[in-house]
Design an enzyme around this catalytic site. Structure first.
Site, PDB file in Angstrom:
ATOM      1  N   ASP A 458       9.895  -8.289   3.500  1.00  0.00           N
ATOM      2  CA  ASP A 458       9.953  -7.568   2.226  1.00  0.00           C
ATOM      3  C   ASP A 458      10.290  -8.500   1.063  1.00  0.00           C
ATOM      4  O   ASP A 458      10.728  -9.649   1.263  1.00  0.00           O
ATOM      5  CB  ASP A 458      11.019  -6.464   2.344  1.00  0.00           C
ATOM      6  CG  ASP A 458      10.627  -5.200   1.595  1.00  0.00           C
ATOM      7  OD1 ASP A 458       9.892  -5.302   0.611  1.00  0.00           O
ATOM      8  OD2 ASP A 458      11.080  -4.119   2.001  1.00  0.00           O
ATOM      9  N   ASP A 522       5.548   2.603  -0.912  1.00  0.00           N
ATOM     10  CA  ASP A 522       6.674   3.391  -0.406  1.00  0.00           C
ATOM     11  C   ASP A 522       6.406   4.879  -0.554  1.00  0.00           C
ATOM     12  O   ASP A 522       7.171   5.699  -0.056  1.00  0.00           O
ATOM     13  CB  ASP A 522       7.963   3.033  -1.162  1.00  0.00           C
ATOM     14  CG  ASP A 522       8.619   1.786  -0.570  1.00  0.00           C
ATOM     15  OD1 ASP A 522       8.182   1.353   0.509  1.00  0.00           O
ATOM     16  OD2 ASP A 522       9.555   1.263  -1.195  1.00  0.00           O
TER      17      ASP A 522
END
Ligand code: GLA
Length: 722
Positions: A458, A522
Site C-alpha cells: 500500500d 476502496d
C-alpha cells in the site's frame, strides 16, 4: 540549421515499423532526428511516402528558410518552434539545442531500434528507443539523455515520447477521480490551444492517470481510428498535446520534474520512463485491447506465466484494525468453505497498530494480538489449503513509531518546512540505500520464516516536502520504490504483489511490471464499480483488476445491492470477498459459493482474451470477454430501472464477421432462473440455447429480458452449434 534535401523515394530514407493493427513511418533527416510521417492504422507492406516531406511543403511567408517539421525529438532555440522534447541548460548556457549527428541502429530488424542523436555544441546525446510489439500493436518508446559536456546540465523536461496525431483528431479522453471514486471518465475537445495534464502528487495519483485516448472524427466505442498512450511511471507526470502548423498535433508524455531535480554531471544520464503508444481502427475497445496485450507482455509472473487468479478474502472491511486470532481463524474457515483460495491479512497486524495514528515502520507482529507471531494464523490458513497474503505499507512511517523515534531523518523532508502528515503518516526516503535495506531486513524474516505467498503493498498518501538534503527527491523516490519492489521480487520470486495506494492511486504500466494485481478502489459498492470498470479497462487488463464482493450497505457509499449483483459485477476482474463472512446467513453463503465456483469455471476465459464494453441504452450496459470469432462471455447489466416498455437489444459490433453462434444463458449452479418477462425466446436460451447469426447480433442485437435495476444476465456465445 539547414536540412539536406533527401533523395525522395529510396526506402532507406524511411523507418517503418508495422504492428498487427498499426504502422509507424519516419523519414530520415540526418543529422537531425527522423521526421514523423505517419502513425496510424496498419498500412500495406511497402506503402511509403512518394517524396521527402520537405519537397512537398511550399514555404509559407514569414517562415524560416529551413522550417523544422515534427520529428521524433524536437528541440528548442535553433529553429524549432514546436514544444521541445528537452528543456535543459548549463548554468544558463546551451539552452538552445540542435543535433549534429544522427545514427539509427536496428536492435531487432523491422521491430526495434535506437536512434542516437548528438548535439556536439551543447554537449549532450539523446537515445530514443522504439519497439513495435506486433501482436499488441503497441509501440514502446523511451528516451535517454546523456550529458557529455563540462559542468552541470540542468534538466527541466525530457519527453519520453513524441507522438504525432492526425489533423482529424477530435477528442481526448482520460480518467480522473479521487480516493473512493477512481476512474471517472473525462472527455475534452481538442482545439488549437491543445490539451495538457500534470500530476504533481509524487505517485501515479487518483486524479491524473498518466495516459489518455484520442479519437478522430467519427470514432466511437467500437469503431474508428483511435490513439492511445500511457506513461509507465509511478510518479509525477506531464502530458501535453500541442497543435502544430501543419494541422497535426504532437503528444508528449514524460516524467514531471521539480525545479533543480535533475542536474547531470558529465557522463551522467537521465533515463525516461517508457511510453506505451497504440493506434486502432476499432475505436476505444481496440485501443483498450492493445493496451491489455501490451501490459500482459510486460508482466512478470512467478513461474513465468500467469496462474489462474485466485479468489481472495481480504480482512480490511470486515475487521479493520480489530485482529483477534480466534475470529480470524473462524473467518478463514468460513472463507475456505465458500471456495476462497487466498486469505489476505490487511492492516492492523504489526507492532502497536490499533488505528491509523501509529506504527508504520515497525514491521513485526503485534505481541498483544499475535503473542506467538503470525505463524498460528498463517499455518491455519495454509492448512485449509489457502495461500496467505499480508498487507504492508513499506514506504511509510508514522511519527509515532519506534522507527521514527530512531531515524526521524529517514522521512522525506525539507529543513525549515513543516512535516505535513496525511493519515498521520510521513513518507520514507526510498532513495536511501539504508532505508531500503531496513525494510528488506524487517519484512524479509517474515517471508523467510512463513509460507507467505502474497503482499498487498500500500501507499496511503501524496508526497509533500519530498526533499533529500534540500533537493527534490520525487524521481529518486519512484526509482527507490521500484528498486525495493524488485529486491523483494528477486529474493522471494514466488511472492505476488498487489499495488494499492488508498485503492487506485498507483495504477500504471510501470508498477505493473513488478506487481500482479491492482486494488482498483476502496469503494466496493457495485454500482460505483460499474462506473469505474470501463475507465480502468481502457488502460489495464481485467485479470489485474482487484474486484471484491463487499457487504451491503457498502461502507463507502451506504448503498445496498443484492449479493447476486455484487458478485456479477466483481466477476470479470480478479475476484475477492471483503466482509465478515462469518455473519453471512447460510443461504447467502451457498449463493456466494456458487458464484465463486462460477468464477473458477470461467476465469481463464475472462482473463485470457479481449474485452469489449458497451452501452445499449436505457440503463443497460454490457461487457464481453473472449475472442471476436464468437467465443464470448457476455455480461448484460441493468443499472437503472427501465424507462422504455421494451429494452433496447444489445448490439455486439465485434461479431459482424463471426458467422452463426450459439447463445446460451449462464448462471451459477443451483441459482434458479429469474423472472424473464414471460417471453418464450428467453426460456430457449436456457440449456442448449439458440443459434443466432453474428451479423444479426452486430447489426440488430440480442434481445434483453425484463430485468430489475442492479441486476445482471450472463450469456455464453460459442461456435459450437451442435
Ligand atoms: C488503504 C487500502 C485499503 C486498506 C487500508 C488499510 O486505504 O486501500 O484497502 O488496505 O489502506 O489501512
Amino acid at each position: 540549421m539547414s536540412k539536406p534535401v533527401l533523395e525522395p523515394d529510396t526506402a532507406a530514407d524511411f523507418i517503418v515499423l508495422h504492428g498487427r493493427d498499426c504502422t509507424a513511418v519516419l523519414e530520415r533527416a540526418d543529422p537531425g532526428p527522423p521526421l514523423w510521417r505517419y502513425w496510424g492504422p496498419r498500412l500495406p507492406d511497402g506503402a511509403l511516402p512518394e517524396a521527402a516531406l520537405e519537397s512537398t511543403r511550399p514555404l509559407p511567408s514569414f517562415s524560416l528558410d529551413a522550417e523544422q517539421p515534427l520529428s521524433l525529438f524536437p528541440l528548442f532555440g535553433v529553429g524549432g518552434f514546436t514544444a521541445p522534447a528537452l528543456a535543459a541548460h548549463r548554468a544558463g548556457h546551451d539552452f538552445a539545442q540542435a543535433f549534429t549527428a544522427c545514427e539509427i541502429v536496428w536492435t531487432v530488424p523491422g521491430q526495434a531500434l535506437v536512434c542516437r542523436l548528438t548535439d556536439a555544441v551543447a554537449g549532450l546525446e539523446v537515445e530514443v528507443r522504439m519497439e513495435m510489439h506486433a501482436d499488441a500493436s503497441t509501440l514502446t518508446l523511451g528516451a535517454t539523455l546523456i550529458h557529455t559536456g563540462e559542468g552541470v546540465l540542468d534538466v527541466g523536461w525530457l519527453a519520453a515520447a513524441v507522438i504525432p496525431l492526425p489533423p482529424q483528431s477530435t477528442e481526448v479522453r482520460t480518467v480522473t477521480g479521487r480516493h473512493n471514486a477512481e476512474f471517472v471518465p473525462t472527455c475534452d475537445l481538442l482545439g488549437r490551444n491543445g490539451w495538457s495534464r500534470e500530476n504533481r502528487r509524487g505517485l501515479t495519483s487518483h486524479d491524473r492517470f498518466p495516459g489518455a485516448v484520442v479519437t478522430t472524427a467519427g470514432a466511437g466505442p467500437h469503431t474508428g481510428t483511435t490513439y492511445g498512450a500511457q506513461l509507465a511511471w509511478s510518479g509525477n507526470a506531464v502530458q501535453r498535446i500541442e497543435w502544430i502548423d501543419d494541422g497535426r498535433w504532437q503528444w508528449q508524455l514524460g516524467e514531471g520534474l521539480a525545479p533543480g531535480e535533475i542536474r547531470l554531471a558529465r557522463g551522467e544520464r537521465l533515463v525516461s520512463p517508457e511510453v506505451l503508444a497504440t493506434c486502432s481502427a476499432h475505436g476505444l475497445d481496440g485501443v483498450a485491447q492493445n493496451f491489455h496485450a501490451a501490459v500482459r507482455a510486460r508482466s512478470d509472473w512467478p513461474g513465468g506465466t500467469m496462474a489462474p487468479r485466485k479468489v481472495h478474502l481480504n480482512t480490511w472491511e470486515g475487521f479493520y484494525f480489530r485482529h483477534r486470532l480466534d475470529e480470524l481463524k473462524a473467518l478463514a474457515d468460513a472463507a475456505a468453505e465458500v471456495g476462497v483460495e487466498r486469505f489476505v491479512l490487511d492492516d492492523g497486524w504489526f507492532h502497536g497498530r490499533d488505528d491509523d495514528t501509529s506504527s508504520l515502520g515497525d514491521w513485526w507482529p503485534d505481541a498483544a494480538k499475535y503473542p506467538d507471531g503470525l505463524a498460528p494464523l498463517v499455518h491455519h490458513v495454509t492448512g485449509l489449503g489457502m495461500d496467505f497474503g499480508l498487507w504492508v505499507e513499506p514506504e511509510m512511517i508514522n511519527p509515532d513509531s519506534d522507527l521514527y523515534r530512531a531515524h526521524p531523518d529517514w522521512a522525506l523532508h525539507l529543513d525549515g518546512r513543516p512535516r505535513i502528515t496525511a493519515r498521520n503518516q510521513l513518507v520514507l526516503d526510498l532513495g536511501r540505500e539504508e532505508v531500503r535495506a531496513y525494510l528488506l531486513d524487517r519484512i524479509g524474516p517474515l517471508l523467510d520464516a512463513l509460507p507467505i505467498a502474497y503482499l498487498k503493498w500500500d501507499h496511503n498518501r501524496d508526497l509533500t516536502t519530498a526533499g533529500h538534503q534540500g533537493r527534490a527527491a520525487y524521481h529518486t523516490q519512484v526509482r527507490g520504490a521500484w528498486a525495493l519492489m524488485d529486491a523483494f521480487r528477486n529474493r522471494w520470486p514466488g511472492v505476488e504483489i498487489e499495488a494499492c495506494a488508498g485503492g487506485g492511486g498507483r495504477i500504471d504500466a510501470g508498477i505493473a511490471t513488478r506487481t500482479h494485481r491492482f486494488w482498483t478502489s476502496d469503494c466496493i459498492d457495485a454500482v460505483s464499480r460499474m462506473g469505474m470498470q470501463p475507465g480502468y479497462l481502457q488502460f489495464m487488463p481485467p485479470e489485474r483488476m482487484g474486484s471484491h464482493v463487499g457487504t451491503a450497505p457498502a461502507h463507502s457509499t451506504g448503498r445496498s445491492q443484492s449479493l447476486d449483483f455484487r458478485a456479477a459485477v466483481a466477476m470479470t476482474g480478479h475476484l475477492g470477498v471483503e466482509f465478515d463472512l462469518r455473519r453471512l446467513p447460510q443461504a447467502d453463503r451457498t449463493r456466494l459459493a456458487a458464484w465463486i465456483a462460477f468464477y473458477k469455471r470461467h476465469r481463464d476465459h475472462l482473463h485470457g482474451g479481449r474485452v469489449w464494453r458497451g452501452e445499449a441504452g436505457d440503463g443497460l450496459v454490457w461487457q464481453a470477454h473472449g475472442a471476436a470469432d464468437g467465443a464470448l462471455l457476455l455480461f448484460v447489466y441493468r443499472l437503472t430501472p427501465a424507462t422504455q416498455k421494451y429494452a433496447p437489444p444489445v448490439r455486439l459490433p465485434m461479431l459482424a464477421e463471426a458467422g452463426p453462434l450459439r447463445v446460451r444463458r449462464l448462471r451459477p449452479e443451483g441459482l434458479s432462473p429469474e423472472r424473464t418477462g414471460g417471453a418464450p425466446w428467453f426460456d430457449r436460451l436456457e440449456g442448449d440455447g439458440v443459434a443466432v447469426s453474428g451479423a444479426w447480433l452486430a447489426a440488430s442485437g440480442l434481445p434483453v429480458p425484463a430485468m430489475t435495476a442492479e441486476s445482471c444476465v450472463i450469456y455464453s456465445l460459442s461456435k459450437d452449434l451442435t
